[in-house]
Design an enzyme around this catalytic site. Structure first.
Site, PDB file in Angstrom:
ATOM      1  N   HIS A 106       1.081  -1.120  -0.117  1.00  0.00           N
ATOM      2  CA  HIS A 106      -0.023   0.012   0.171  1.00  0.00           C
ATOM      3  C   HIS A 106       1.140   1.412  -0.029  1.00  0.00           C
ATOM      4  CE1 HIS A 106      -3.129  -3.167   1.131  1.00  0.00           C
ATOM      5  NE2 HIS A 106      -3.950  -2.032   0.730  1.00  0.00           N
ATOM      6  N   ASP A 156      -3.945  -3.112  12.010  1.00  0.00           N
ATOM      7  CA  ASP A 156      -4.621  -2.130   9.892  1.00  0.00           C
ATOM      8  C   ASP A 156      -5.056  -3.488   9.868  1.00  0.00           C
ATOM      9  OD1 ASP A 156      -4.771  -1.126   6.994  1.00  0.00           O
ATOM     10  OD2 ASP A 156      -2.347  -0.766   7.912  1.00  0.00           O
ATOM     11  N   MET A 157      -6.159  -4.388   9.305  1.00  0.00           N
ATOM     12  CA  MET A 157      -6.854  -4.795   9.067  1.00  0.00           C
ATOM     13  C   MET A 157      -7.847  -5.205   7.733  1.00  0.00           C
ATOM     14  SD  MET A 157      -8.655  -6.707  11.289  1.00  0.00           S
ATOM     15  CE  MET A 157      -9.315  -7.740  10.645  1.00  0.00           C
ATOM     16  N   TRP A 200     -18.027 -16.282   6.856  1.00  0.00           N
ATOM     17  CA  TRP A 200     -19.613 -14.932   7.398  1.00  0.00           C
ATOM     18  C   TRP A 200     -20.012 -14.034   8.430  1.00  0.00           C
ATOM     19  CZ3 TRP A 200     -18.969 -20.286   8.389  1.00  0.00           C
ATOM     20  CH2 TRP A 200     -18.909 -20.678   9.908  1.00  0.00           C
ATOM     21  N   LYS A 201     -18.844 -14.133   9.321  1.00  0.00           N
ATOM     22  CA  LYS A 201     -18.341 -13.421   9.540  1.00  0.00           C
ATOM     23  C   LYS A 201     -17.542 -12.116   9.960  1.00  0.00           C
ATOM     24  CE  LYS A 201     -18.043 -16.473  14.086  1.00  0.00           C
ATOM     25  NZ  LYS A 201     -17.519 -16.978  15.804  1.00  0.00           N
ATOM     26  N   GLY A 222       1.499  -4.471  15.003  1.00  0.00           N
ATOM     27  CA  GLY A 222       2.615  -3.145  15.054  1.00  0.00           C
ATOM     28  C   GLY A 222       3.855  -3.253  15.961  1.00  0.00           C
TER      29      GLY A 222
END
Length: 336
Positions: free
Chosen positions: A47, A176-177, A228-229, A306
């Protein structure tokens, strides 16, 4: 895919020079370049510079407006709504988190929303921005459709990243996900190397799970993390950003495959203003100590979100930041 090493300052300088040619004002070019370079500095290569060519392409297409900044839409106490005016996504997000920090310093809690903004690139930058200011930060965004609903066969959900940062003297905790098992930027790196993913990351056109990133990227059928979660959490995040900002939802930000006009939320909590300092550090240390001393199946260290970033940052500051030679060459052509 061979890497070259480049110092952080030189990388920022090169990116800044290009942004100036693309219509950025001096200070904004420097900040934007710094945010891109920070992603690679911290080891989040998917990113950072890797996305810079697409960022420039979106400027050329008119999706990203280099000179546009957020404008205030409404303000009620600790809550503010802003229009991002399709300005650079990382600059808009940096501004929004800065406002959330300022509001939390005043009220204890601050909430800022953005409508009509662009991809924020590495969302973790803004979690680190909060913890560097001594605050707890939470932010999330929607994306264009790139995941199916659970049981679905077409992309209708975004992988809607979530960032949570908690300050700590030794090493902050920053999650961060994305809601997909693998972020699309990460899958793109595997695809460039002609490598399969280590785990199933999405579906093929027949609905079979696959580790082939190229198939997943082509179909935009990423596997929701937690099955599904993850699909349910993605939907709720899209609802929150759309309702709170008054901006576009996931199904409204896809423009013939291009993504712009996103909605985002930035929350901040000031531990000093909220009188949390007496126990926050102790509680955090206790929880992390318990985590890191837990039993493991294999001989490996347990890391918290982190933790590796701090190590990677120090290493890259010392030795230089690894950047794919092909990507760097593509970027530097803009300076010829």
């Amino acid at each position: 895919m061979n890497d070259v090493l480049i110092s952080f300052d030189e990388l920022v300088s090169r990116l800044k020079q290009i942004l100036l040619k693309f219509g950025f004002e001096e200070n904004r070019a420097n900040r934007c370049a710094t945010l891109f370079a920070k992603a690679d500095l911290d080891g989040v290569r998917s990113h950072g510079v890797n996305r810079f060519p697409l960022f420039l392409e979106f400027i050329e297409k008119g999706y990203v407006k280099p000179s546009h900044s957020p404008t205030l839409l409404s303000k009620t106490g600790m809550f503010e709504r802003w229009d991002g005016n399709l300005g650079p996504g990382n600059l808009n997000a940096h501004f929004a988190m800065d406002r959330a920090i300022s509001l939390s310093n005043e009220f204890g809690v601050g909430c800022v929303t953005l409508a009509q903004t662009n991809h924020w690139m590495r969302g973790g930058n803004f979690g680190w921005q909060a913890v560097d200011a001594g605050c707890i930060g939470i932010c999330f965004t929607n994306t264009k459709p790139n995941m199916p609903s659970w049981g679905g066969s077409e992309p209708v959900l975004g992988n809607n990243p979530l960032v949570i940062g908690i300050p700590r003297k030794i090493s902050p905790v920053v999650l961060d996900m994305a809601m997909s098992q693998f972020a699309y930027g990460k899958m793109s790196l595997f695809a460039k190397k002609d490598q399969d993913l280590p785990y199933d990351g999405g579906f093929d056109q027949a609905g079979n799970l696959t580790k082939d990133p190229k198939v997943i990227l082509e179909n935009h059928l990423a596997l929701p993390m937690g099955l599904w979660k993850g699909a349910g959490l993605s939907l709720m995040l899209d609802l929150l950003v759309s309702i709170l900002s008054g901006g576009n939802s996931t199904h409204e930000v896809d423009h013939n495959g291009d993504e712009y006009g996103l909605s985002q939320v930035f929350l901040c909590f000031d531990p000093v203003k909220l009188d949390l300092m007496d126990w926050m550090e102790q509680k955090t240390d206790s929880i992390l100590d318990n985590l890191k001393n837990s039993a493991v199946f294999e001989d490996q260290a347990i890391r918290f979100p982190g933790e590796k970033v701090v190590e990677t940052r120090a290493k890259n500051l010392k030795n230089g930041i690894p950047v794919a030679e092909s990507t760097l060459s593509k970027i530097l052509k803009h300076l010829e």
